[in-house]
Design a protein around this motif. Sequence first.
Motif, PDB file in Angstrom:
ATOM      1  N   GLU A 181       0.873  -1.192  -0.015  1.00 42.95           N
ATOM      2  CA  GLU A 181       0.141  -0.012   0.165  1.00 42.95           C
ATOM      3  C   GLU A 181       0.945   1.239   0.087  1.00 42.95           C
ATOM      4  OE1 GLU A 181      -2.632   0.373   3.454  1.00 42.95           O
ATOM      5  OE2 GLU A 181      -4.089  -1.744   1.635  1.00 42.95           O
ATOM      6  N   VAL A 182       0.158   1.931  -0.357  1.00 42.05           N
ATOM      7  CA  VAL A 182       1.041   3.540  -0.866  1.00 42.05           C
ATOM      8  C   VAL A 182       0.372   4.776  -0.499  1.00 42.05           C
ATOM      9  CG1 VAL A 182       3.416   2.698  -2.046  1.00 42.05           C
ATOM     10  CG2 VAL A 182       0.646   3.534  -3.378  1.00 42.05           C
ATOM     11  N   TYR A 183       0.566   5.932   0.000  1.00 35.94           N
ATOM     12  CA  TYR A 183      -0.263   6.433   0.563  1.00 35.94           C
ATOM     13  C   TYR A 183       0.158   7.970  -0.694  1.00 35.94           C
ATOM     14  CZ  TYR A 183      -3.007  10.572   2.940  1.00 35.94           C
ATOM     15  OH  TYR A 183      -4.229  11.495   3.133  1.00 35.94           O
ATOM     16  N   LEU A 184      -0.817   8.178  -1.404  1.00 36.29           N
ATOM     17  CA  LEU A 184      -0.523   9.423  -2.911  1.00 36.29           C
ATOM     18  C   LEU A 184      -0.520  10.563  -3.031  1.00 36.29           C
ATOM     19  CD1 LEU A 184      -0.534   6.299  -5.869  1.00 36.29           C
ATOM     20  CD2 LEU A 184       1.386   7.466  -4.321  1.00 36.29           C
ATOM     21  N   LEU A 185      -0.532  11.971  -3.475  1.00 32.57           N
ATOM     22  CA  LEU A 185      -0.960  12.739  -3.448  1.00 32.57           C
ATOM     23  C   LEU A 185      -1.375  12.783  -4.734  1.00 32.57           C
ATOM     24  CD1 LEU A 185      -1.481  15.633  -2.286  1.00 32.57           C
ATOM     25  CD2 LEU A 185       0.918  16.558  -3.958  1.00 32.57           C
ATOM     26  N   VAL A 186      -3.135  13.241  -4.413  1.00 34.86           N
ATOM     27  CA  VAL A 186      -4.058  13.510  -5.845  1.00 34.86           C
ATOM     28  C   VAL A 186      -4.120  15.322  -6.410  1.00 34.86           C
ATOM     29  CG1 VAL A 186      -6.384  13.998  -6.983  1.00 34.86           C
ATOM     30  CG2 VAL A 186      -5.845  11.884  -4.331  1.00 34.86           C
ATOM     31  N   ASP A 187      -3.433  14.843  -7.460  1.00 33.76           N
ATOM     32  CA  ASP A 187      -2.384  15.838  -8.483  1.00 33.76           C
ATOM     33  C   ASP A 187      -3.282  15.927  -9.102  1.00 33.76           C
ATOM     34  OD1 ASP A 187      -1.274  17.787  -9.359  1.00 33.76           O
ATOM     35  OD2 ASP A 187       0.503  16.573  -9.726  1.00 33.76           O
ATOM     36  N   SER A 188      -4.114  16.987  -9.784  1.00 32.76           N
ATOM     37  CA  SER A 188      -5.031  17.011 -10.519  1.00 32.76           C
ATOM     38  C   SER A 188      -4.195  18.264 -12.072  1.00 32.76           C
ATOM     39  CB  SER A 188      -5.736  18.361 -10.666  1.00 32.76           C
ATOM     40  OG  SER A 188      -5.130  19.595 -10.346  1.00 32.76           O
ATOM     41  N   GLY A 189      -2.680  17.761 -11.667  1.00 30.16           N
ATOM     42  CA  GLY A 189      -2.048  18.732 -12.657  1.00 30.16           C
ATOM     43  C   GLY A 189      -1.019  17.462 -13.177  1.00 30.16           C
TER      44      GLY A 189
ATOM     45  N   ALA B 186      -1.458  -4.667 -10.489  1.00 31.59           N
ATOM     46  CA  ALA B 186      -3.190  -4.984 -10.490  1.00 31.59           C
ATOM     47  C   ALA B 186      -2.829  -3.265  -9.377  1.00 31.59           C
ATOM     48  CB  ALA B 186      -3.453  -5.866  -9.910  1.00 31.59           C
ATOM     49  N   VAL B 187      -3.708  -2.478  -9.986  1.00 33.26           N
ATOM     50  CA  VAL B 187      -3.735  -1.635  -9.082  1.00 33.26           C
ATOM     51  C   VAL B 187      -5.612  -1.116  -8.415  1.00 33.26           C
ATOM     52  CG1 VAL B 187      -3.057   0.953  -8.292  1.00 33.26           C
ATOM     53  CG2 VAL B 187      -2.009  -0.267 -10.154  1.00 33.26           C
ATOM     54  N   THR B 188      -5.056  -0.930  -6.979  1.00 33.15           N
ATOM     55  CA  THR B 188      -6.983  -1.018  -6.562  1.00 33.15           C
ATOM     56  C   THR B 188      -6.720   0.071  -6.244  1.00 33.15           C
ATOM     57  OG1 THR B 188      -6.637  -2.803  -6.656  1.00 33.15           O
ATOM     58  CG2 THR B 188      -8.408  -2.060  -5.523  1.00 33.15           C
ATOM     59  N   ARG B 189      -7.429   1.290  -6.273  1.00 35.39           N
ATOM     60  CA  ARG B 189      -7.508   2.597  -5.710  1.00 35.39           C
ATOM     61  C   ARG B 189      -8.092   2.825  -3.990  1.00 35.39           C
ATOM     62  NH1 ARG B 189      -7.148   7.258 -10.106  1.00 35.39           N
ATOM     63  NH2 ARG B 189      -6.797   8.907  -8.224  1.00 35.39           N
ATOM     64  N   GLU B 190      -8.404   3.735  -3.574  1.00 38.21           N
ATOM     65  CA  GLU B 190      -9.144   2.993  -2.277  1.00 38.21           C
ATOM     66  C   GLU B 190     -10.541   3.220  -2.168  1.00 38.21           C
ATOM     67  OE1 GLU B 190      -7.538   6.291   0.921  1.00 38.21           O
ATOM     68  OE2 GLU B 190      -8.966   7.317  -0.223  1.00 38.21           O
ATOM     69  N   ASP B 191     -11.105   3.835  -3.071  1.00 40.69           N
ATOM     70  CA  ASP B 191     -12.360   3.278  -3.667  1.00 40.69           C
ATOM     71  C   ASP B 191     -13.531   0.972  -3.869  1.00 40.69           C
ATOM     72  OD1 ASP B 191     -12.396   3.343  -6.119  1.00 40.69           O
ATOM     73  OD2 ASP B 191     -13.625   5.011  -6.458  1.00 40.69           O
ATOM     74  N   GLY B 192     -12.011   1.257  -4.092  1.00 38.72           N
ATOM     75  CA  GLY B 192     -12.117  -0.434  -4.106  1.00 38.72           C
ATOM     76  C   GLY B 192     -12.039  -0.470  -5.731  1.00 38.72           C
TER      77      GLY B 192
END
Length: 282
Positions: A166-174, A250-256
């Motif tokens: 698990e990694v904690y990523l900054l959500v960046d619109s750029g 595979a990559v799973t986002r926070e909402d599953g």
Amino acid sequence: MRVIYLDVLLALNFGMDYCILRAAAALSGKPVPFLRLCAAAGVGAVYAAGCIVFPSLCAGVLRIAVCAGMAALAFSVHSIRQLVRKTLLVLLTAFVFGGCVFALEQLSGTSLSQDGVLVVPVSRKILLVSGALAYGLSGIVFRNQAKEKRPYGETVRLACFGTIQEVYLLVDSGNTLRDPMTGRPVLILTRTAAARILPEEVQFLPLLLGTGNAAQLVQRAQQAGIGGWTLVSFQSVGGGGMMPCFHPDAVTREDGAAYDSMVAISGAGDICSGDYDGLIEP
């Protein structure tokens, strides 16, 4: 002579330490699992009991060391910089809670603590009110950490090279980076985060990665028999270049939701603060 019951001592200090850590987690903006908070609070409660039995454990240096251990356990830190930041945040939050305990002592005329340890049974109502008050005061004192002013982060689960991390990523619109061959979006990891994920055979890649040697390192990884590596170009305010890139299992986002993306590794120093492992698009 004051009689102190061990079970009451542990319960009181566990509850207070949990509130402190919960407030610190809210102020940091990083979600912390309930079990981690409980484990860290348990460490604090056991230490508090030890301070009563063995007063020599109350030494300031040891207190800070235990606080650092609690912060490391609760926030799952991965670098010295993260550890220092989280420890300071927990200490500052604890000072606010300590002030609330002192205020209760003044109002009640009763000494509730001994050597910084809660020792007198307090009703659940008073404990809840003081905890809520301290939580609110901590938000006021550290208003620069207010939620609306913090960048939004997201916990993402990566499955790659036979492991799940698990990694904690900054959500960046750029971050609009795309793999030119497949059109997949590209999430970006720091070198520190990549080192936790990559197998031993390619640990040299995040270790040696700089701003101009991505191509050589990708070639070296391919020669070592670790396939699937490619290059992706990027442009940023500080300039452009190439980053090593691979397609995870595979990559799973926070909402599953499944997220079909590539993973790139940045060699241009820390691309964000020590609280985040990288960048991802909204």
